[in-house]
Design a protein around this motif. Structure first.
Motif, PDB file in Angstrom:
ATOM      1  N   LEU A  10       0.831  -1.199   0.000  1.00 38.63           N
ATOM      2  CA  LEU A  10       0.000   0.000   0.000  1.00 38.63           C
ATOM      3  C   LEU A  10       0.868   1.253   0.000  1.00 38.63           C
ATOM      4  O   LEU A  10       1.781   1.396   0.825  1.00 38.63           O
ATOM      5  CB  LEU A  10      -0.912   0.017   1.233  1.00 38.63           C
ATOM      6  CG  LEU A  10      -1.691   1.323   1.464  1.00 38.63           C
ATOM      7  CD1 LEU A  10      -2.726   1.539   0.372  1.00 38.63           C
ATOM      8  CD2 LEU A  10      -2.330   1.342   2.841  1.00 38.63           C
ATOM      9  N   SER A  11       0.573   2.145  -0.922  1.00 36.34           N
ATOM     10  CA  SER A  11       1.172   3.474  -0.929  1.00 36.34           C
ATOM     11  C   SER A  11       0.066   4.511  -1.049  1.00 36.34           C
ATOM     12  O   SER A  11      -0.912   4.305  -1.769  1.00 36.34           O
ATOM     13  CB  SER A  11       2.163   3.642  -2.084  1.00 36.34           C
ATOM     14  OG  SER A  11       3.293   2.802  -1.914  1.00 36.34           O
ATOM     15  N   VAL A  12       0.210   5.586  -0.318  1.00 33.97           N
ATOM     16  CA  VAL A  12      -0.707   6.729  -0.416  1.00 33.97           C
ATOM     17  C   VAL A  12       0.122   7.926  -0.826  1.00 33.97           C
ATOM     18  O   VAL A  12       1.132   8.245  -0.186  1.00 33.97           O
ATOM     19  CB  VAL A  12      -1.419   6.999   0.927  1.00 33.97           C
ATOM     20  CG1 VAL A  12      -2.284   8.255   0.824  1.00 33.97           C
ATOM     21  CG2 VAL A  12      -2.261   5.803   1.353  1.00 33.97           C
ATOM     22  N   ARG A  21       4.974  10.459  -1.720  1.00 32.97           N
ATOM     23  CA  ARG A  21       4.370   9.341  -0.998  1.00 32.97           C
ATOM     24  C   ARG A  21       4.317   9.648   0.493  1.00 32.97           C
ATOM     25  O   ARG A  21       5.329   9.934   1.123  1.00 32.97           O
ATOM     26  CB  ARG A  21       5.174   8.065  -1.230  1.00 32.97           C
ATOM     27  CG  ARG A  21       5.028   7.509  -2.631  1.00 32.97           C
ATOM     28  CD  ARG A  21       5.616   6.115  -2.712  1.00 32.97           C
ATOM     29  NE  ARG A  21       5.453   5.539  -4.030  1.00 32.97           N
ATOM     30  CZ  ARG A  21       5.729   4.270  -4.329  1.00 32.97           C
ATOM     31  NH1 ARG A  21       6.207   3.464  -3.386  1.00 32.97           N
ATOM     32  NH2 ARG A  21       5.545   3.814  -5.544  1.00 32.97           N
ATOM     33  N   LEU A  22       3.125   9.533   1.065  1.00 27.34           N
ATOM     34  CA  LEU A  22       2.931   9.732   2.496  1.00 27.34           C
ATOM     35  C   LEU A  22       2.879   8.401   3.233  1.00 27.34           C
ATOM     36  O   LEU A  22       3.185   8.335   4.426  1.00 27.34           O
ATOM     37  CB  LEU A  22       1.646  10.521   2.742  1.00 27.34           C
ATOM     38  CG  LEU A  22       1.561  11.869   2.012  1.00 27.34           C
ATOM     39  CD1 LEU A  22       0.214  12.525   2.262  1.00 27.34           C
ATOM     40  CD2 LEU A  22       2.689  12.791   2.442  1.00 27.34           C
ATOM     41  N   SER A  44       3.341   9.442  10.983  1.00 23.86           N
ATOM     42  CA  SER A  44       3.955   8.174  10.565  1.00 23.86           C
ATOM     43  C   SER A  44       3.133   7.425   9.524  1.00 23.86           C
ATOM     44  O   SER A  44       3.601   6.431   8.970  1.00 23.86           O
ATOM     45  CB  SER A  44       4.182   7.275  11.784  1.00 23.86           C
ATOM     46  OG  SER A  44       2.952   6.963  12.419  1.00 23.86           O
ATOM     47  N   GLY A  45       1.905   7.887   9.270  1.00 23.70           N
ATOM     48  CA  GLY A  45       1.068   7.240   8.257  1.00 23.70           C
ATOM     49  C   GLY A  45      -0.011   6.332   8.815  1.00 23.70           C
ATOM     50  O   GLY A  45      -0.715   5.666   8.052  1.00 23.70           O
ATOM     51  N   LYS A  46      -0.175   6.319  10.132  1.00 25.57           N
ATOM     52  CA  LYS A  46      -1.153   5.423  10.755  1.00 25.57           C
ATOM     53  C   LYS A  46      -2.575   5.732  10.296  1.00 25.57           C
ATOM     54  O   LYS A  46      -3.302   4.842   9.835  1.00 25.57           O
ATOM     55  CB  LYS A  46      -1.085   5.539  12.287  1.00 25.57           C
ATOM     56  CG  LYS A  46       0.281   5.321  12.900  1.00 25.57           C
ATOM     57  CD  LYS A  46       0.263   5.360  14.406  1.00 25.57           C
ATOM     58  CE  LYS A  46      -0.317   6.624  15.013  1.00 25.57           C
ATOM     59  NZ  LYS A  46       0.501   7.825  14.746  1.00 25.57           N
ATOM     60  N   ARG A 232       6.891   4.427  10.880  1.00 29.21           N
ATOM     61  CA  ARG A 232       7.650   5.677  10.948  1.00 29.21           C
ATOM     62  C   ARG A 232       7.829   6.221   9.542  1.00 29.21           C
ATOM     63  O   ARG A 232       8.223   5.482   8.636  1.00 29.21           O
ATOM     64  CB  ARG A 232       9.014   5.456  11.587  1.00 29.21           C
ATOM     65  CG  ARG A 232       9.808   6.751  11.759  1.00 29.21           C
ATOM     66  CD  ARG A 232      11.218   6.486  12.245  1.00 29.21           C
ATOM     67  NE  ARG A 232      11.892   7.723  12.623  1.00 29.21           N
ATOM     68  CZ  ARG A 232      13.173   7.827  12.893  1.00 29.21           C
ATOM     69  NH1 ARG A 232      13.947   6.736  12.844  1.00 29.21           N
ATOM     70  NH2 ARG A 232      13.714   8.982  13.223  1.00 29.21           N
ATOM     71  N   GLY A 233       7.501   7.488   9.356  1.00 31.87           N
ATOM     72  CA  GLY A 233       7.704   8.123   8.061  1.00 31.87           C
ATOM     73  C   GLY A 233       6.983   7.440   6.925  1.00 31.87           C
ATOM     74  O   GLY A 233       7.468   7.423   5.787  1.00 31.87           O
ATOM     75  N   GLY A 234       5.807   6.880   7.197  1.00 25.26           N
ATOM     76  CA  GLY A 234       5.012   6.233   6.162  1.00 25.26           C
ATOM     77  C   GLY A 234       5.392   4.800   5.868  1.00 25.26           C
ATOM     78  O   GLY A 234       4.799   4.172   4.987  1.00 25.26           O
ATOM     79  N   ARG A 235       6.349   4.246   6.577  1.00 29.31           N
ATOM     80  CA  ARG A 235       6.803   2.883   6.337  1.00 29.31           C
ATOM     81  C   ARG A 235       6.619   2.013   7.588  1.00 29.31           C
ATOM     82  O   ARG A 235       6.607   2.518   8.711  1.00 29.31           O
ATOM     83  CB  ARG A 235       8.283   2.857   5.944  1.00 29.31           C
ATOM     84  CG  ARG A 235       8.578   3.442   4.576  1.00 29.31           C
ATOM     85  CD  ARG A 235      10.074   3.433   4.315  1.00 29.31           C
ATOM     86  NE  ARG A 235      10.393   3.811   2.952  1.00 29.31           N
ATOM     87  CZ  ARG A 235      10.537   2.950   1.944  1.00 29.31           C
ATOM     88  NH1 ARG A 235      10.401   1.651   2.173  1.00 29.31           N
ATOM     89  NH2 ARG A 235      10.824   3.359   0.738  1.00 29.31           N
ATOM     90  N   VAL A 236       6.514   0.716   7.370  1.00 30.22           N
ATOM     91  CA  VAL A 236       6.493  -0.232   8.480  1.00 30.22           C
ATOM     92  C   VAL A 236       7.928  -0.481   8.918  1.00 30.22           C
ATOM     93  O   VAL A 236       8.774  -0.879   8.118  1.00 30.22           O
ATOM     94  CB  VAL A 236       5.820  -1.558   8.073  1.00 30.22           C
ATOM     95  CG1 VAL A 236       6.013  -2.611   9.167  1.00 30.22           C
ATOM     96  CG2 VAL A 236       4.329  -1.346   7.822  1.00 30.22           C
ATOM     97  N   VAL A 237       8.193  -0.244  10.206  1.00 27.45           N
ATOM     98  CA  VAL A 237       9.518  -0.452  10.766  1.00 27.45           C
ATOM     99  C   VAL A 237       9.666  -1.862  11.313  1.00 27.45           C
ATOM    100  O   VAL A 237      10.697  -2.519  11.135  1.00 27.45           O
ATOM    101  CB  VAL A 237       9.796   0.586  11.881  1.00 27.45           C
ATOM    102  CG1 VAL A 237      11.126   0.306  12.579  1.00 27.45           C
ATOM    103  CG2 VAL A 237       9.773   1.998  11.316  1.00 27.45           C
ATOM    104  N   GLU A 238       8.608  -2.330  11.998  1.00 23.07           N
ATOM    105  CA  GLU A 238       8.687  -3.637  12.652  1.00 23.07           C
ATOM    106  C   GLU A 238       7.291  -4.167  12.905  1.00 23.07           C
ATOM    107  O   GLU A 238       6.355  -3.401  13.150  1.00 23.07           O
ATOM    108  CB  GLU A 238       9.465  -3.506  13.973  1.00 23.07           C
ATOM    109  CG  GLU A 238       9.767  -4.820  14.654  1.00 23.07           C
ATOM    110  CD  GLU A 238      10.780  -4.690  15.794  1.00 23.07           C
ATOM    111  OE1 GLU A 238      11.040  -5.704  16.461  1.00 23.07           O
ATOM    112  OE2 GLU A 238      11.308  -3.566  16.009  1.00 23.07           O
TER     113      GLU A 238
END
Length: 284
Positions: A10-12, A21-22, A44-46, A232-238
């Motif tokens: 998923l990208s927004v 990209r957010l 963070s994009g949540k 974080r920053g629109g990406r999954v970290v963990e």
């Protein structure tokens, strides 16, 4: 265990020449009946991920990738590519949502009972006296006092905690299979938070729903979620089981979040004996 929700790549992004990209290449899933926490700092994009699941992204935002929601009996819908008319039947019935500020998400000009009557009529077919009883039952289920008075009230005529309970009643009215709770207690007084959290947990457990609980508050998420997605920053970290994330985080950012949460707990006064819920959550 079958999947209730599957998010893949998923990208927004913002429409137009910038196309920034957010949310960037996010993937995770949610099993049927599972409770998933999504944590991360502001921005963070949540919430954008939640809006994409609901098919509620509007101009100038658009999504790519896929978000498959289970409708039961092996049928699914992709909320990224499905037309709006198709999603109108999915929102409420398959997935319900509770947002941070009910004053922004509820109609200020419509009485609470009338707002509750709409999904009960549309999705569950209640009419006349049965509809009136269902409205009062929905308000009583979320432990609102004097359901008849609340039903006659406008949303600004009840307290903040009562407004959030109304929002939960609306989200549950059509008996969805998945509930998305996006920062549902952040705007509440600390003394009200715990009661709302307990209500959400009881509703999910009693109805056997899946839950996506979005927050920046790790102790609150730890008390409600089986698994955690860190963004974080629109990406999954963990991604991992809640206990593992809390006790043995693998990524530096997750370790920072966990460490900051523990440091805050150390600064707060001890809870009174017999109190429940996370230290930083509060009671009602």
């Amino acid at each position: 265990m079958s999947a209730m929700l599957e998010i893949e790549n998923l990208s927004v992004h913002l429409d137009g020449p910038d196309g920034r990209r957010l949310v960037d290449d996010v993937s995770f899933d949610l099993a049927d009946g599972q409770r998933l926490g999504v944590i991360g700092e502001s921005g963070s994009g949540k919430s954008l991920t939640a809006l994409a699941v609901l098919g509620l992204l509007g101009h100038p935002l658009s999504a790519s990738g896929s978000i498959r929601l289970s409708l039961g009996d092996g049928d699914t819908v992709d909320t990224v590519s499905a037309p709006g008319r198709r999603l109108d039947g999915v929102r409420g019935r398959t997935v319900g949502a509770v947002f941070q500020e009910p004053l922004a998400s509820l109609d200020p000009l419509m009485r609470i009972g009338a707002q509750l009557a709409w999904p009960l009529r549309r999705h569950r077919g209640f009419r006349a006296d049965a509809l009136r009883r269902a409205v009062l039952d929905a308000l009583a289920e979320v432990q609102l006092p004097e359901p008849e008075r609340i039903a006659r009230s406008l949303i600004h005529e009840v307290s903040g905690g009562q407004r959030q309970r109304v929002a939960i009643a609306l989200a549950l009215a059509a008996e969805p299979r998945l509930l998305i709770a996006d920062e549902p207690t952040t705007a509440l007084d600390v003394t009200v938070q715990a009661g709302v959290l307990e209500l959400l947990q009881a509703a999910v457990e009693n109805r056997g729903m899946s839950l996506v609980f979005i927050s920046h508050d790790l102790p609150v998420v730890a008390g409600i979620a089986d698994r955690v997605v860190v963004m974080r920053g629109g990406r999954v970290v963990e991604i991992g089981d809640t206990r593992r994330i809390l006790t043995a985080p693998r990524e530096e950012y997750t370790r920072t979040l966990v460490g900051a949460s523990r440091a805050l707990d150390d600064l707060l006064p001890a809870r009174p004996a017999g109190s429940d819920g996370p230290t930083s959550g509060g009671t009602e």
